[in-house]
Scaffold this motif. Structure first.
Motif, short mmCIF file in Angstrom:
data_model
loop_
_atom_site.label_atom_id
_atom_site.label_comp_id
_atom_site.label_asym_id
_atom_site.label_seq_id
_atom_site.Cartn_x
_atom_site.Cartn_y
_atom_site.Cartn_z
N PRO A 1 9.46 1.97 -4.97
CA PRO A 1 9.69 0.52 -4.85
C PRO A 1 9.90 0.12 -3.40
N ILE A 2 9.86 -1.16 -3.13
CA ILE A 2 10.05 -1.67 -1.77
C ILE A 2 11.36 -1.17 -1.18
N SER A 3 12.40 -1.19 -1.98
CA SER A 3 13.72 -0.80 -1.47
C SER A 3 13.73 0.61 -0.91
N GLU A 4 13.08 1.54 -1.61
CA GLU A 4 13.11 2.93 -1.16
C GLU A 4 12.20 3.15 0.05
N ILE A 5 11.10 2.41 0.12
CA ILE A 5 10.25 2.48 1.31
C ILE A 5 11.06 2.04 2.53
N MET A 6 11.81 0.95 2.39
CA MET A 6 12.62 0.44 3.50
C MET A 6 13.76 1.40 3.83
N ARG A 7 14.38 1.96 2.82
CA ARG A 7 15.48 2.91 3.05
C ARG A 7 14.98 4.12 3.82
N THR B 1 14.25 -9.63 -8.02
CA THR B 1 13.09 -9.29 -8.84
C THR B 1 12.99 -7.78 -9.05
N GLU B 2 13.16 -7.01 -7.97
CA GLU B 2 13.14 -5.55 -8.12
C GLU B 2 14.31 -5.07 -8.98
N LEU B 3 15.47 -5.62 -8.74
CA LEU B 3 16.67 -5.21 -9.46
C LEU B 3 16.52 -5.41 -10.97
N LEU B 4 15.82 -6.47 -11.34
CA LEU B 4 15.66 -6.81 -12.75
C LEU B 4 14.38 -6.25 -13.36
N GLY B 5 13.77 -5.28 -12.66
CA GLY B 5 12.65 -4.56 -13.25
C GLY B 5 11.27 -5.01 -12.84
N GLY B 6 11.18 -5.90 -11.87
CA GLY B 6 9.87 -6.37 -11.42
C GLY B 6 9.15 -5.35 -10.56
N THR B 7 7.85 -5.51 -10.45
CA THR B 7 7.05 -4.62 -9.61
C THR B 7 7.15 -5.05 -8.15
N SER B 8 6.67 -4.20 -7.27
CA SER B 8 6.67 -4.55 -5.84
C SER B 8 5.81 -5.78 -5.58
N SER C 1 25.62 -1.44 -10.93
CA SER C 1 26.59 -0.71 -10.11
C SER C 1 26.46 -1.13 -8.65
N ASP C 2 27.47 -0.81 -7.86
CA ASP C 2 27.39 -1.08 -6.42
C ASP C 2 26.21 -0.36 -5.80
N GLU C 3 25.94 0.84 -6.26
CA GLU C 3 24.83 1.62 -5.71
C GLU C 3 23.49 0.92 -5.97
N GLN C 4 23.35 0.31 -7.12
CA GLN C 4 22.11 -0.42 -7.43
C GLN C 4 21.97 -1.67 -6.56
N ILE C 5 23.07 -2.35 -6.31
CA ILE C 5 23.03 -3.53 -5.44
C ILE C 5 22.73 -3.11 -4.01
N GLN C 6 23.31 -2.02 -3.57
CA GLN C 6 23.02 -1.51 -2.22
C GLN C 6 21.54 -1.20 -2.07
N GLN C 7 20.95 -0.61 -3.10
CA GLN C 7 19.52 -0.30 -3.04
C GLN C 7 18.70 -1.60 -2.97
N ALA C 8 19.11 -2.60 -3.73
CA ALA C 8 18.40 -3.89 -3.71
C ALA C 8 18.47 -4.54 -2.34
N LEU C 9 19.56 -4.29 -1.62
CA LEU C 9 19.69 -4.86 -0.28
C LEU C 9 18.65 -4.29 0.68
N PHE C 10 18.20 -3.08 0.44
CA PHE C 10 17.12 -2.53 1.27
C PHE C 10 15.83 -3.31 1.02
N ASN C 11 15.62 -3.72 -0.23
CA ASN C 11 14.46 -4.56 -0.55
C ASN C 11 14.55 -5.88 0.23
N ALA C 12 15.72 -6.51 0.19
CA ALA C 12 15.91 -7.76 0.93
C ALA C 12 15.65 -7.54 2.41
N THR D 1 0.84 -1.21 0.00
CA THR D 1 0.00 0.00 0.00
C THR D 1 0.87 1.25 0.00
N LEU D 2 1.92 1.24 0.81
CA LEU D 2 2.85 2.37 0.84
C LEU D 2 3.55 2.55 -0.50
N CYS D 3 3.93 1.44 -1.11
CA CYS D 3 4.58 1.51 -2.42
C CYS D 3 3.67 2.19 -3.44
#
Length: 290
Positions: free
Chosen positions: A20-26, A185-192, A138-149, A12-14
């Motif tokens: 995306p989930i990652s930015e909500i968590m960040r 899934t998020e990293l490769l373009g999937g939806t929340s 990039s490392d920055e993209q992987i770091q963002q994906a880690l927030f999703n995890a 719902t927040l997304c």
């Protein structure tokens, strides 16, 4: 930003924030941690740095575990891949290698990131580092994906467990694989929504997995199950990205996993009194019962 207590509220927040989930968590980390974006990003950069070292070092220089049950498996996988005889494909080969290498680092008292636990620490970095290598993120993209995890791990810890002593290995490697699948899934373009489908798929596929460490050590079969977990995560992400939905949503699947885990006998919840830990060959190798 409102706190979220389950996957429904997270999605719902997304939608409300168009994030995306990652930015909500960040943003949750920034607000609830009462810190700056720079500090949060710096900490996640350090997390990725540790993950890389733990996953790459044993491939170059194998290390023997403290209990002597594992060591050198990641190097063998790497050599097998370079021989051209691999049957899994390069991305999965790398993911398995990095996952098993991380468990070698952990079992030899090296520095790892518990994601969410030490015994399941190879799965999230295993998949994300392999995806980074083959898709040139990039490392920055992987770091963002880690927030999703992290968001998926948080939901499991809040509403269930990630402890093998409480819910079996399904709660450790299962949740780790769910975290990895969602992040990939998020990293490769999937939806929340697709991220939660991927996480639910993993938990369904690993439901009922027991925790039976030989000698009570986080070595064997833990390392093998990290390899299986990272493969499961990749399968789940692929299915979600292909548009395959799941009948059972993530919140319900987390609850199912927790319910099943609590019904496992104590012998199959990290006590080393059942399962693989009691196989004659295992007992002979660990010397814990003699």
């Amino acid at each position: 930003m409102k706190e979220f207590k389950n996957a429904v509220e997270l999605l719902t927040l997304c939608t409300e924030k168009n994030l995306p989930i990652s930015e909500i968590m960040r943003q949750r980390e920034i607000i609830l941690g009462e810190t700056t974006a720079e500090d949060v990003d710096a900490r996640m950069a350090r997390v990725l740095e540790i993950m890389k070292d733990a996953a790459f070092s044993p491939v170059k220089k194998p290390v023997k575990s403290m209990g002597g049950l594992i060591g050198g498996e990641a190097k063998k996988l790497s050599l097998h891949q370079t021989s051209g005889k691999s049957i899994c494909g390069n991305l999965l080969d790398d993911a398995i290698t990095y996952a098993m290498a991380t468990l070698e680092t952990n079992a030899s008292m090296g520095l790892i990131v518990a994601s969410p636990t030490a015994g399941s620490a190879g799965i999230v970095p295993g998949l994300l580092l392999a995806v980074q290598k083959h898709y040139h993120f990039s490392d920055e993209q992987i770091q963002q994906a880690l927030f999703n995890a992290g968001a998926i791990g948080y939901l499991a810890m809040r509403n269930a467990t990630v402890a093998g002593a409480v819910g079996g290995c399904q709660a450790e490697t299962g949740i780790a694989a769910a975290m990895a699948a969602s992040a990939a899934t998020e990293l490769l373009g999937g939806t929340s929504k697709q991220c939660t489908y991927a996480a639910s798929t993993v938990l369904m596929n690993m439901l009922g997995l027991v925790c039976d460490p030989v000698g009570g050590l986080v070595e064997y079969p833990c390392q093998n199950r990290n390899a299986a977990g990272v493969a499961n995560a990749l399968v789940a992400a692929e299915m979600a990205l292909a548009g395959i939905t799941q009948l059972i949503p993530l919140d319900e699947m987390i609850n199912v996993m927790y319910t099943v885990g609590k019904k496992l006998p104590a012998e199959l919840r990290e006590t080393a009194l059942g399962g693989c830990a009691t196989a004659p060959s295992a007992c002979k190798s660990c010397h814990m019962c003699s």
